[in-house]
Each structure stands twice: as structure tokens, then as C-alpha cells.
Motif scaffolding. Structure first.
Motif, PDB file in Angstrom:
ATOM      1  N   ALA A 384       0.832  -1.204   0.000  1.00 54.81           N
ATOM      2  CA  ALA A 384       0.000   0.000   0.000  1.00 54.81           C
ATOM      3  C   ALA A 384       0.867   1.255   0.000  1.00 54.81           C
ATOM      4  O   ALA A 384       0.513   2.262  -0.631  1.00 54.81           O
ATOM      5  N   GLY A 385       2.011   1.208   0.694  1.00 56.06           N
ATOM      6  CA  GLY A 385       2.909   2.357   0.684  1.00 56.06           C
ATOM      7  C   GLY A 385       3.532   2.589  -0.684  1.00 56.06           C
ATOM      8  O   GLY A 385       3.700   3.744  -1.113  1.00 56.06           O
ATOM      9  N   VAL A 386       3.899   1.515  -1.395  1.00 57.37           N
ATOM     10  CA  VAL A 386       4.429   1.648  -2.752  1.00 57.37           C
ATOM     11  C   VAL A 386       3.375   2.262  -3.668  1.00 57.37           C
ATOM     12  O   VAL A 386       3.673   3.159  -4.480  1.00 57.37           O
ATOM     13  N   GLN A 391       1.510   6.844  -6.947  1.00 56.35           N
ATOM     14  CA  GLN A 391       0.476   7.782  -7.369  1.00 56.35           C
ATOM     15  C   GLN A 391       0.907   9.221  -7.105  1.00 56.35           C
ATOM     16  O   GLN A 391       0.592  10.119  -7.900  1.00 56.35           O
ATOM     17  N   PHE A 392       1.612   9.453  -6.039  1.00 62.58           N
ATOM     18  CA  PHE A 392       2.042  10.825  -5.745  1.00 62.58           C
ATOM     19  C   PHE A 392       3.081  11.294  -6.751  1.00 62.58           C
ATOM     20  O   PHE A 392       3.014  12.422  -7.260  1.00 62.58           O
ATOM     21  N   PHE A 393       4.076  10.454  -7.040  1.00 61.72           N
ATOM     22  CA  PHE A 393       5.116  10.853  -7.990  1.00 61.72           C
ATOM     23  C   PHE A 393       4.542  11.045  -9.393  1.00 61.72           C
ATOM     24  O   PHE A 393       5.022  11.905 -10.139  1.00 61.72           O
ATOM     25  N   GLU A 394       3.530  10.276  -9.763  1.00 59.27           N
ATOM     26  CA  GLU A 394       2.922  10.454 -11.076  1.00 59.27           C
ATOM     27  C   GLU A 394       2.203  11.791 -11.191  1.00 59.27           C
ATOM     28  O   GLU A 394       2.036  12.322 -12.297  1.00 59.27           O
ATOM     29  N   GLY A 395       1.766  12.338 -10.078  1.00 60.37           N
ATOM     30  CA  GLY A 395       1.077  13.619 -10.116  1.00 60.37           C
ATOM     31  C   GLY A 395       1.993  14.818 -10.039  1.00 60.37           C
ATOM     32  O   GLY A 395       1.521  15.960 -10.125  1.00 60.37           O
ATOM     33  N   MET A 396       3.294  14.608  -9.898  1.00 62.51           N
ATOM     34  CA  MET A 396       4.240  15.718  -9.823  1.00 62.51           C
ATOM     35  C   MET A 396       4.635  16.165 -11.226  1.00 62.51           C
ATOM     36  O   MET A 396       4.688  15.356 -12.157  1.00 62.51           O
ATOM     37  N   PRO A 397       4.913  17.444 -11.406  1.00 60.03           N
ATOM     38  CA  PRO A 397       5.248  17.959 -12.742  1.00 60.03           C
ATOM     39  C   PRO A 397       6.525  17.344 -13.292  1.00 60.03           C
ATOM     40  O   PRO A 397       7.521  17.201 -12.577  1.00 60.03           O
ATOM     41  N   ARG A 398       6.501  16.985 -14.571  1.00 58.16           N
ATOM     42  CA  ARG A 398       7.695  16.432 -15.208  1.00 58.16           C
ATOM     43  C   ARG A 398       8.760  17.502 -15.454  1.00 58.16           C
ATOM     44  O   ARG A 398       9.911  17.170 -15.708  1.00 58.16           O
ATOM     45  N   GLU A 399       8.355  18.782 -15.403  1.00 61.90           N
ATOM     46  CA  GLU A 399       9.340  19.836 -15.605  1.00 61.90           C
ATOM     47  C   GLU A 399      10.451  19.787 -14.562  1.00 61.90           C
ATOM     48  O   GLU A 399      11.576  20.233 -14.830  1.00 61.90           O
TER      49      GLU A 399
END
Length: 510
Positions: A384-386, A391-399
């Protein structure tokens, strides 16, 4: 089409605004009322458990919201009684050479003979998880007397005096300790760790030489290098008051702990309680009745340390492994990434832990890890932690990563110096959930942990239920449950804002 005059249009508009304002306030009131009702249903049982943990009889019906243990009048009385007993207003107890007075008022209705009540000290030996020694009782050493003090109508006042004479009249420096192992000579272990022989200089002291058990708390007098037994120390002074048929005890220095025989037999479990022995009696028992008399170490305190240690290991492992795995699954490209996510993250959350019970237990047993380290190793990486970190890292800007790549940063440098500092809210949320899960974990600790010194709080509290639940002593169980809930509540209250707070979007300026 009819056109209203300007003053009338203004009145209509003003009426409409007031109506809309009332609607908004009504909706807000309904919302807050709904939240209050739901908070009562969610918090009501917990608050009732906290309140009942202070009671002598948490099984009383109907339950009271205003209890004597939280009354300033009775807390002050408990403090004074502890001072009279010699143990102090906080700790309480009965020490040699002390006299304690306890007042009761008895109502005798018209036609009832004014027979004084019967007072006696009764034995009270608490059940213990560790100690099997039967400690001395106050009734075997203290003298009790009852004298009338006044009359007001059909109510007569009486004073119960508990006098505890010292076993020796020697003067000198008074110290405390506990009796040593039985032998040819009686010894005592002092507070500084020294073991000294005791001199029995009076017939009373000689008479109790073979009645006091090992580890009995005692008070001794030191004079010229010789130690004289002054007397055992009693944590509790139980008192029982019996009245005749038709009479009733209407008031006392403290309210009774228990009533029997249709209210004619009243038991006071401790008339020298002090504040800790009265208001926080069940909480003190949780530590004292799990203490090993040989070492003085409380099992309950050990369970708390074990649980903190296990929770810390779980949180540290989750922050390291879950953040690395979540970032790799969210940002890196490698063969089999989707299969790994489906098989080791989603599928692992679907399979109950009980399915792997036998195989995991056999593996840990072969490795010799049926302890806290094995418990931590069994839940080293939380699926669950993974999932949360992915999901959090996927929502961060790729810039952010593109800027780091322009500066020549590799994947690990980008993760460590750019992405991880921005993942603070997710890491705090992960830490809280892992801490709460480890703190409340029961199934695997019950299976893996064997020794009572390695138990976590949940397993230790299950022993409380088995030992005290059958006797109806739920006050101690509730006190232990409240103590176990406090750390989780504190952690959640302090860090709850991180569940909704995020600064990732502000990292990129438009």
C-alpha cells in the motif's frame, strides 16, 4: 410588462438577499449538526471508555458522566488521606507509625436503633501477570477503632481510625527497600542496591519474620550501621463498613468502591490512596501489576518500548523502500514494469495476510527470527505504501525532472535531490499510516512473538483481557487501551495537515 418603482425593486432585491443568506446559514447549520452527530457516534464510545477507565466500577448501570474520581472534593480528600498514611499526597500508601482518620455518616430512620456500623480492614490481593508472591496485608498489622463524632437529626457521624504502629522504637535514619531472599537471616535490599541484614529487636518484629514474603516493600531504621525492621509498607488500605438493616451510609470522606448486600456492606478499596491511587488507580495498576518484583521493571512499559521500536522500524523501512519503488514504477522505464506493479503491488494487497501464515512462520522459525526483528522483516515493504508513493510521484510535474536532466543529474540524483524533497506530504502520510498500522498490528505479533518481554502492546492487552476480563475488572483493561491509543492520536493530530497539504504544484513557476 409592469416595471416596479425603484424603491420597491430595492426592497425586493434586499428581501431576496436576506432569503439567500438565511438559506446559506440554514445549510451550514444542518452541515455542522450532521458533523456533530457523526462525531458523537465515532468519538462517543472512545470518550465513554476514557471516562470509564477512571471508575472503580466501569460496569455500573446506568453509567454516570460525573464520577467521584474526577471531582475536586474527592481528589483533595484522597490527597489528604495519602499524606496521613505517610506515602504522600500523590503516591499514597500506609507507612509504619502513621494514623489515618476516615469519616462516615450513617442515617438511621425513626424507629431504627442507633447501632454503630461495623468497620474492619479486609484483605485485597491484586492479580498480577508476573508476581505470584502474596504480599502482606494492612489488616494483619494495623489497629482499627470507631468512635461517634456527632448527631444531626437521624444522621450520625462516626470516625474510623486506622493506626499502624511501628515494629521498632529505635530512632535513626528511616529508609525503604524490599526484603531479600529467605535465608538464615532476614535481609533487605535498600534503594541504593545494597543488601543489609535486619535486626529484629521487638517481639512484634520477630513474629513477622516468617510471614513476610520476598520482595515485600519494607521500611527500616538505620542507627549506627545497624538496620532495624520498622515494618512493611502497604500500597492499599482496604476498609469495609457494614450497617444494620434500615440504615444507610449517606456520606464519607470518599465514596465507596463497591456496594453489596443491598447497600448495607460498603467496600473502600483504599483509604490511603493519594491522587494516583484514587483518580489514576487503574492506570497505575497497568504498570504496577505487570512489574517483575525482582527487577522492578514493568512489562507494560516494556511493551510500549517494543511497540515504539517496531513502529520506528516499520516507518523507516517504508520511507526508504516505498519511496524508491514508487518513484521507479512512476517515472522509470524498464521491461516488465507493468507486470511488477500488477503482481507485487496490486495483487499483494488483494491477498489476505492469513493466507501466507504457515509459510512465513516456518521461514522465520528456520531463520531464528521469532522476535521483533522477524516481525519487522515480515512487513519490510508495504504494498500500500508503494502504491501511495507511485500515485504521488505520477502527479508531480515532469518539468522538475527535465530541469534536473538539463543540469546533468542522473535518475538517483534527481530522485534524492529534486523529487524526494517535494514528496514531503506523501512521506508524512506514509509515515503516519505505517506508524498506525504497526502500533495497532495484532495478528502477526500474536503469531510470531513468544516471550512476554518481547510482546507489543496489542498482544499484552490481550493478556489483560484473558486475566482480568473474567473477573469483570474492565477498568484496568480500559486504562491499558486508552494508554495504547494516546500515541496514535498525538501523531495524527500533529501531522494531520500534511494529508491535504502539498507544495509540488508551486515548484514550477509559470
Amino acid at each position: 410588462m409592469t416595471v416596479l418603482p425603484a424603491p420597491r425593486r430595492a426592497r425586493v432585491a434586499d428581501t431576496g438577499e436576506r432569503w439567500l443568506a438565511r438559506r446559506r446559514w440554514a445549510r451550514a447549520a444542518w452541515l455542522y449538526a450532521f458533523m456533530l452527530v457523526m462525531s458523537f457516534f465515532f468519538l462517543g464510545p472512545f470518550l465513554m471508555g476514557v471516562l470509564s477507565s477512571f471508575k472503580d466500577d466501569p460496569n455500573e448501570y446506568p453509567p454516570r458522566l460525573i464520577i467521584p474520581q474526577l471531582s475536586a472534593q474527592y481528589i483533595g480528600a484522597a490527597y489528604d488521606l495519602g499524606v496521613q498514611g505517610g506515602g504522600g499526597g500523590w503516591q499514597g500508601g500506609l507507612y509504619p507509625g502513621r494514623t489515618v482518620t476516615f469519616d462516615v455518616q450513617v442515617r438511621s430512620p425513626g424507629g431504627t436503633p442507633p447501632t454503630p456500623p461495623a468497620a474492619a480492614l479486609f484483605p485485597y490481593q491484586p492479580v498480577s501477570l508476573v508476581s505470584i508472591a502474596r504480599f502482606a496485608q494492612a489488616r494483619d498489622f494495623a489497629r482499627l477503632s470507631l468512635t461517634p463524632t456527632g448527631t444531626s437529626g437521624d444522621v450520625r457521624s462516626y470516625r474510623v481510625t486506622v493506626e499502624y504502629p511501628a515494629l521498632t522504637q529505635q530512632a535513626g535514619r528511616v529508609v525503604t527497600g524490599q526484603l531479600g531472599a529467605p535465608g538464615d537471616r532476614l535481609t533487605a535490599t535498600l534503594e541504593d542496591g545494597r543488601t543489609v541484614p535486619l535486626t529484629l529487636d521487638t517481639p512484634e518484629a520477630q513474629a513477622v519474620q516468617y510471614t513476610l514474603s520476598q520482595y515485600q516493600p519494607v521500611e527500616v531504621v538505620e542507627r549506627g550501621g545497624t538496620y532495624f525492621l520498622r515494618g512493611p509498607i502497604f500500597e492499599r488500605t482496604p476498609l469495609q463498613i457494614d450497617v444494620q438493616r434500615g440504615q444507610a451510609v449517606v456520606e464519607g470522606t470518599l465514596p465507596p468502591s463497591d456496594e453489596q448486600n443491598f447497600g448495607r456492606s460498603l467496600a473502600y478499596r483504599n483509604v490511603t490512596p493519594g491522587i494516583l491511587g484514587y483518580t489514576f488507580n487503574n492506570y497505575r495498576r497497568a504498570f504496577n501489576e505487570t512489574a517483575n518484583p525482582a527487577t522492578g521493571r514493568s512489562l507494560f512499559f516494556t511493551w510500549m518500548l517494543n511497540t515504539f521500536f517496531y513502529a520506528f522500524l516499520r516507518v523507516a523501512a517504508a520511507i526508504v523502500f516505498c519511496s524508491l519503488a514508487g518513484y521507479a514504477l512512476a517515472r522509470l522505464h524498464f521491461p516488465g514494469k507493468t507486470l511488477i506493479f500488477l503482481a507485487f503491488v496490486l495483487f499483494a494487497q488483494m491477498v489476505p495476510a492469513q493466507v501466507n501464515l504457515v509459510s512465513n512462520y516456518v521461514l522465520l522459525n528456520d531463520l531464528g527470527l521469532l522476535n521483533l526483528w522477524g516481525l519487522w522483516f515480515n512487513g519490510l515493504v508495504a504494498a500500500a505504501g508503494v502504491f501511495l508513493m507511485k500515485q504521488f510521484f505520477e502527479g508531480m510535474p515532469r518539468e522538475l525532472e527535465e530541469s534536473a536532466a538539463i543540469d546533468g543529474a542522473g535518475p538517483f540524483t534527481t530522485f534524492w535531490r529534486v523529487m524526494l524533497p517535494q514528496a514531503g506530504p506523501a512521506l508524512v502520510a506514509l509515515a503516519i499510516t505505517q506508524f498506525q498500522g504497526a502500533w495497532n498490528d495484532f495478528f502477526w505479533p500474536l503469531v510470531i512473538l513468544r516471550e512476554n518481554t518481547s510482546f507489543t502492546l496489542t498482544v499484552g492487552l490481550s493478556n489483560f483481557r484473558e486475566l482480568y476480563g473474567g473477573q469483570g475488572d474492565y477498568g484496568l483493561i480500559l486504562a491499558g487501551a486508552v494508554l495504547s491509543a494516546i500515541p496514535v492520536i498525538i501523531v495524527f493530530v500533529i501531522f494531520q495537515r500534511y494529508f491535504v497539504d502539498t507544495g509540488a504544484d508551486s515548484a514550477v513557476k509559470g
